[in-house]
Design an enzyme around this catalytic site. Structure first.
Site, PDB file in Angstrom:
ATOM      1  CG  HIS A 135      -2.148  -0.817   1.070  1.00 39.10           C
ATOM      2  ND1 HIS A 135      -2.166  -2.143   1.429  1.00 39.10           N
ATOM      3  CD2 HIS A 135      -3.386  -0.530   0.592  1.00 39.10           C
ATOM      4  CE1 HIS A 135      -3.371  -2.646   1.180  1.00 39.10           C
ATOM      5  NE2 HIS A 135      -4.125  -1.691   0.679  1.00 39.10           N
ATOM      6  CE  LYS A 139      -4.123  -0.200   4.637  1.00 33.51           C
ATOM      7  NZ  LYS A 139      -5.410   0.480   4.808  1.00 33.51           N
TER       8      LYS A 139
END
Length: 238
Positions: A135, A139
């Site tokens: 990700h 995040k």
């Protein structure tokens, strides 16, 4: 439909764009700079709330909606130690609560594929299974909620695995989730079954936030007349 946005980061903005494109009105946008403004909203001026905030804000946001008659769907991860409290409150209030770790239609089909593969592989002990998730660097939680859902799907079927761990390596009884953070990656999840002679992999790669945002708006459209604690299985009838 009047939609209250709880959380107005990149996901909130993506949801706003798709919701307005589909003919909906954004009744309000709540973030860390105007938290008290949530008190302006009730079932009289918000048909549904879409909650993509931060782990430390999600519980209070959802609780407020349930106490004030606003159907709410949440995609915030990292707060699920309080999920049972919210589900109990929803039942007590005769409210509407929908939670998914990921609102992408493709990801939810991937969840089902993951469980089907885990069922097929359960009797082949020569294969070791692990998960890799990648990700963007912004995040906040690790592992991703999607990776946890994938791990839980595998653990239902893989008797050789006792628990998931968020490390690059583990024991034979550990289902390893290796979390990688790279710039500008919306989300990639890979399930790998590896043996001495071959590997079997399934993979989902998101190209943008649009799939997550569109799924959330579609759920909101479906949710506003429903009651109870609901999930993507109910929405997709999987």
């Amino acid at each position: 439909m009047n939609i209250l946005l709880l959380g107005y980061g990149k996901m909130g903005r993506a949801i706003e764009a798709i919701a307005t494109e589909r003919g909906h009105n954004i009744a309000g946008k709540i973030n860390e700079n105007n938290l008290d403004d949530i008190k302006k909203f009730s079932s009289t001026n918000a048909d549904v709330a879409i909650e993509f905030s931060q782990p430390d804000a999600a519980f209070d946001n959802i609780k407020y909606c349930l106490e004030n008659g606003i159907p709410v769907l949440s995609g915030t991860t990292g707060w699920l130690d309080k999920l049972q409290d919210i589900e109990s409150l929803c039942q007590q209030a005769n409210g509407t609560f929908f939670y998914a770790s990921n609102y992408s239609i493709g990801v939810n089909l991937f969840f089902k594929l993951n469980e089907q593969l885990a069922e097929l592989m359960k009797n082949f002990g020569e294969y070791n299974v692990d998960i890799e998730e990648i990700h963007h660097t912004e995040k906040k939680d690790s592992p991703s909620g999607t990776a946890i859902t994938l791990a839980e799907g595998i653990l239902k079927h893989a008797s050789s695995k006792k628990q998931w761990i968020n490390k690059p390596y583990g024991s034979k009884e550990d289902l390893v989730i290796n979390s990688i953070r790279e710039d500008k990656v919306p989300g990639t999840h890979t399930i790998k079954y590896g043996s001495a002679v071959d590997d079997i992999e399934i993979k989902h790669t998101a190209h943008s936030r649009e799939g997550f945002a569109k799924g959330a708006v579609m759920v909101a459209e479906w949710l506003k007349d429903k009651k109870g604690v609901l999930s993507m299985n109910d929405f997709l009838k999987l």
